[in-house]
Design an enzyme around this catalytic site. Structure first.
Site, mmCIF file in Angstrom:
data_model
loop_
_atom_site.group_PDB
_atom_site.id
_atom_site.type_symbol
_atom_site.label_atom_id
_atom_site.label_comp_id
_atom_site.label_asym_id
_atom_site.label_seq_id
_atom_site.Cartn_x
_atom_site.Cartn_y
_atom_site.Cartn_z
ATOM 1 N N SER A 46 0.979 -1.113 0.138
ATOM 2 C CA SER A 46 0.039 -0.005 -0.171
ATOM 3 C C SER A 46 0.997 1.236 0.126
ATOM 4 O O SER A 46 2.041 0.984 0.452
ATOM 5 C CB SER A 46 -0.950 -0.105 1.502
ATOM 6 O OG SER A 46 -1.413 1.246 1.425
ATOM 7 N N TYR A 87 -2.338 -0.573 10.489
ATOM 8 C CA TYR A 87 -2.183 -1.113 8.737
ATOM 9 C C TYR A 87 -1.003 -0.755 8.179
ATOM 10 O O TYR A 87 -0.369 -1.546 7.525
ATOM 11 C CB TYR A 87 -3.534 -0.515 8.262
ATOM 12 C CG TYR A 87 -3.515 -0.727 6.742
ATOM 13 C CD1 TYR A 87 -4.113 -2.099 6.349
ATOM 14 C CD2 TYR A 87 -3.272 0.203 5.880
ATOM 15 C CE1 TYR A 87 -4.213 -2.407 4.852
ATOM 16 C CE2 TYR A 87 -3.405 -0.085 4.561
ATOM 17 C CZ TYR A 87 -4.115 -1.217 3.956
ATOM 18 O OH TYR A 87 -3.986 -1.640 2.645
HETATM 19 N N1 LIG Z 1 -8.378 -0.419 -2.302
HETATM 20 C C1 LIG Z 1 -7.372 0.258 -1.953
HETATM 21 O O1 LIG Z 1 -7.532 1.581 -1.723
HETATM 22 C C2 LIG Z 1 -6.222 -0.440 -1.500
HETATM 23 C C3 LIG Z 1 -4.941 0.625 -1.516
HETATM 24 C C4 LIG Z 1 -3.659 0.259 -0.830
HETATM 25 C C5 LIG Z 1 -3.558 -1.218 -0.730
HETATM 26 N N2 LIG Z 1 -4.586 -1.970 -1.120
HETATM 27 C C6 LIG Z 1 -4.258 -3.390 -0.865
HETATM 28 O O2 LIG Z 1 -4.754 -4.196 -1.940
HETATM 29 C C7 LIG Z 1 -5.067 -5.524 -1.524
HETATM 30 C C8 LIG Z 1 -6.424 -6.006 -1.906
HETATM 31 O O3 LIG Z 1 -7.545 -5.118 -1.335
HETATM 32 P P1 LIG Z 1 -8.770 -4.788 -2.123
HETATM 33 O O4 LIG Z 1 -8.692 -3.224 -2.197
HETATM 34 O O5 LIG Z 1 -8.934 -5.465 -3.275
HETATM 35 O O6 LIG Z 1 -9.746 -4.971 -1.003
HETATM 36 P P2 LIG Z 1 -11.115 -5.842 -1.011
HETATM 37 O O7 LIG Z 1 -11.602 -5.836 0.478
HETATM 38 O O8 LIG Z 1 -12.117 -5.681 -2.175
HETATM 39 O O9 LIG Z 1 -10.303 -7.387 -1.043
HETATM 40 C C9 LIG Z 1 -9.830 -8.031 -0.020
HETATM 41 C C10 LIG Z 1 -10.072 -9.782 -0.333
HETATM 42 O O10 LIG Z 1 -9.273 -10.084 0.654
HETATM 43 C C11 LIG Z 1 -10.065 -11.329 1.189
HETATM 44 N N3 LIG Z 1 -9.480 -11.638 2.367
HETATM 45 C C12 LIG Z 1 -9.395 -10.631 3.906
HETATM 46 N N4 LIG Z 1 -8.763 -11.326 4.753
HETATM 47 C C13 LIG Z 1 -8.523 -12.616 4.235
HETATM 48 C C14 LIG Z 1 -7.933 -13.646 4.945
HETATM 49 N N5 LIG Z 1 -7.402 -13.750 5.834
HETATM 50 N N6 LIG Z 1 -7.557 -14.882 4.066
HETATM 51 C C15 LIG Z 1 -7.934 -14.621 2.850
HETATM 52 N N7 LIG Z 1 -8.744 -13.892 2.115
HETATM 53 C C16 LIG Z 1 -8.879 -12.614 2.812
HETATM 54 C C17 LIG Z 1 -11.568 -10.621 1.547
HETATM 55 O O11 LIG Z 1 -12.224 -11.695 1.646
HETATM 56 C C18 LIG Z 1 -11.353 -9.988 0.173
HETATM 57 O O12 LIG Z 1 -12.059 -10.846 -0.788
HETATM 58 C C19 LIG Z 1 -4.833 -5.529 0.096
HETATM 59 O O13 LIG Z 1 -3.612 -6.124 0.256
HETATM 60 C C20 LIG Z 1 -4.917 -4.038 0.333
HETATM 61 O O14 LIG Z 1 -4.488 -3.729 1.690
HETATM 62 C C21 LIG Z 1 -5.728 -1.626 -1.418
#
Ligand SMILES: NC(=O)c1ccc[n+]([C@@H]2O[C@H](COP(=O)([O-])OP(=O)(O)OC[C@H]3O[C@@H](n4cnc5c(N)ncnc54)[C@H](O)[C@@H]3O)[C@@H](O)[C@H]2O)c1
Length: 254
Positions: free
Chosen positions: A142, A155
């Site tokens: 992130s 986080y």
């Molecule tokens: N969306 C953003 O703005 C953003 C920004 C920076 C980083 N990220 C990172 O991107 C990645 C994906 O996030 P996203 O934005 O797609 O979020 P999201 O909530 O859409 O998807 C996250 C997925 O991870 C799954 N998950 C959560 N805990 C889990 C576990 N213990 N075991 C297996 N699966 C699990 C959830 O069920 C979900 O399907 C993450 O690492 C997040 O930190 C997202």
């Protein structure tokens, strides 16, 4: 010809957002994708979409914070597709809070999922990658691996650790053909942000003033992160390892 034809891939957190988009993108380019998520219904939908589009995928329900389950889904990939060529450590939780009020449970869950999860799956994948003489690991960190934001200290600490996990694996296995890189997304429109958005006054308020923190002036789309993950996973990125790459609409440029 696709860019990852025949490659055996694992994507964690493939049931939603960025993980789903990465799984779809890998499958579109010829990858065979084991899609892992704690939410079986949502990851089953991801797989159904990939298969309907002519791709190859299977769904696995697993909590990445469980080392036994992590080893099992890596082994399932090898059993099903004959190898593990690409590992995308994407699953994470974001449990925002005022730091001195954060519970032990929040600290433990954040670190169990966000950093121990990628460690467990990477540790399980590497012996197979060594036998195959190569592999590509992409960790989704992130911008909070690089910059702090209000209410995200726990986080951000976990994501900083993901960046250093990336560099450590890159250095340890550079000579053996295993590459490890890290993506730092800015604000992308997915559910992981909703609790943080609530603490900041709501999603509508944030999107109305997104220019203030993300110069491109809009949230990112999961597919925009997936394009970069595909590149890093593929042989096109053969000279990249240990790289921490932002995809953040300019957020960390100022
Ligand atoms: N969306 C953003 O703005 C953003 C920004 C920076 C980083 N990220 C990172 O991107 C990645 C994906 O996030 P996203 O934005 O797609 O979020 P999201 O909530 O859409 O998807 C996250 C997925 O991870 C799954 N998950 C959560 N805990 C889990 C576990 N213990 N075991 C297996 N699966 C699990 C959830 O069920 C979900 O399907 C993450 O690492 C997040 O930190 C997202």
């Amino acid at each position: 010809m696709g860019r990852v034809v025949g490659k055996a891939c694992v994507v964690t957190g493939a049931g939603s957002g960025i993980g789903r988009a990465i799984a779809e993108r890998l499958a579109e380019e010829g990858g065979k994708v084991l899609c892992v998520d704690i939410q079986i219904e949502s990851v089953t939908k991801t797989v159904a979409g990939i298969i309907a589009a002519g791709g190859v995928a299977e769904a696995v329900e697993a909590d990445v914070s469980d080392p036994v389950k992590s080893a099992a889904f890596i082994n399932r990939c090898v059993e099903l597709y004959g190898s593990i060529d690409i590992l995308i450590n994407n699953a994470a939780v974001n449990l925002p809070g005022i730091f001195h009020e954060v519970t032990n449970e929040v600290i433990d869950r954040t670190f169990d999922v966000n950093i121990k999860g990628p460690m467990y799956s990477t540790r399980a994948a590497i012996p197979h990658m060594l036998r195959q003489s190569g592999g590509s690991i992409v960790n989704i960190a992130s911008v909070n691996a690089l910059i702090a934001e209000q209410f995200l200290t726990v986080y951000a600490a976990s994501k900083g650790a993901v960046a250093m996990l990336t560099k450590g694996i890159a250095v340890d296995y550079a000579k053996q053909g295993i590459r490890c890189n890290c993506i730092c997304p800015g604000w992308v429109d997915t559910p992981i942000n909703y609790a943080h958005a609530e603490m900041l006054g709501g999603l509508a308020k944030i999107y109305a003033s997104i220019d203030d923190f993300q110069p491109i002036g809009r949230p990112g789309e999961p597919r925009e992160i997936a394009h970069l993950a595909l590149f890093l996973a593929s042989d096109e990125a053969s000279f990249l390892t240990g790289s921490i790459i932002t995809a953040d609409g300019g957020m960390t440029a100022k």
